[in-house]
Design a protein around this motif. Sequence first.
Motif, short mmCIF file in Angstrom:
data_model
loop_
_atom_site.label_atom_id
_atom_site.label_comp_id
_atom_site.label_asym_id
_atom_site.label_seq_id
_atom_site.Cartn_x
_atom_site.Cartn_y
_atom_site.Cartn_z
N SER A 30 0.82 -1.21 0.00
CA SER A 30 0.00 0.00 0.00
C SER A 30 0.86 1.26 0.00
O SER A 30 0.54 2.24 -0.69
CB SER A 30 -0.95 0.00 1.20
OG SER A 30 -0.26 0.22 2.40
N ILE A 31 1.96 1.25 0.77
CA ILE A 31 2.79 2.45 0.79
C ILE A 31 3.65 2.57 -0.46
O ILE A 31 4.30 3.58 -0.69
CB ILE A 31 3.69 2.50 2.05
CG1 ILE A 31 4.65 1.32 2.11
CG2 ILE A 31 2.84 2.55 3.31
CD1 ILE A 31 5.57 1.35 3.31
N SER A 32 3.61 1.51 -1.29
CA SER A 32 4.32 1.56 -2.57
C SER A 32 3.39 1.95 -3.71
O SER A 32 3.79 1.99 -4.86
CB SER A 32 4.95 0.19 -2.87
OG SER A 32 5.93 -0.14 -1.91
N GLY A 33 2.12 2.22 -3.38
CA GLY A 33 1.19 2.70 -4.39
C GLY A 33 -0.03 1.84 -4.63
O GLY A 33 -0.94 2.27 -5.34
N ALA A 34 -0.10 0.65 -4.05
CA ALA A 34 -1.27 -0.21 -4.24
C ALA A 34 -2.39 0.23 -3.30
O ALA A 34 -2.17 0.94 -2.33
CB ALA A 34 -0.90 -1.66 -3.97
N THR A 35 -3.62 -0.18 -3.61
CA THR A 35 -4.77 0.08 -2.75
C THR A 35 -5.13 -1.23 -2.06
O THR A 35 -5.47 -2.20 -2.73
CB THR A 35 -5.96 0.60 -3.57
OG1 THR A 35 -5.56 1.74 -4.31
CG2 THR A 35 -7.11 0.97 -2.66
N GLU A 36 -5.06 -1.26 -0.77
CA GLU A 36 -5.19 -2.51 -0.02
C GLU A 36 -6.35 -2.48 0.97
O GLU A 36 -6.57 -1.47 1.64
CB GLU A 36 -3.90 -2.80 0.75
CG GLU A 36 -2.67 -3.01 -0.12
CD GLU A 36 -2.64 -4.37 -0.78
OE1 GLU A 36 -3.10 -5.35 -0.16
OE2 GLU A 36 -2.13 -4.46 -1.91
#
Length: 220
Positions: A30-36
């Motif tokens: 998530s902190i790398s850009g994904a939506t979790e």
Amino acid sequence: NLSLTGLQLNEALFDREMDFSILQNSYRRSISGATECVIIVGPSGIGKSVLANRLGTYVSSSGGLFLSGKFDQLPHAKPFSALASAFNDYCNKISKDHLQTVASKLKVALGREALHLMKVIPSLLTILRGLDDETSEDKDCVDAQKRLQYLLCQFVSVISSCSGSPVTLFLDDLQWADPGDICICIFMFILVIFLSILPFNSNYFRCMIQHRSVPSIKFC
């Protein structure tokens, strides 16, 4: 795209390294850009909240912000009690470095309607000082609950776009959520997905919801 992770807890174990690793990996994505979105399912007393709070310690030690709220089993509970508790906590934790920025954007996004949100999130007053001296009117509001849903989404949009740290939201005991709670959670998920595709925003919400085992829902 929204990545949904499900954890089905079946045995009372003191050491859940594999389950914790799944949560860590979801957070890192998530902190790398994904939506979790992570859903933890299991019977009462199995250790779901302990596992989630362990992640909270990990998030905090990594420089992130971990907010948590719990849905109330009692009838006639305070509207949006879990979200109100979590966001009240945010207002108390916000750093002085970001206070002015958040305050300015909230004033623009909420206007005088912020007075209605203060009834749900009392600590919002610490950010929006002075508004408590004004008087709010309900005569133009057809549906107070829809107004609160809108204001909560505006609040999320602002704090997730200008927060200085990644924000993780943990909602406990989802089984006690009422239709209004479910509706605002859905709106927030949609908002999070939308915010995640905007180039200027990198601190959108990461949600983790826990509830007891439900026969029609199984995660492996």
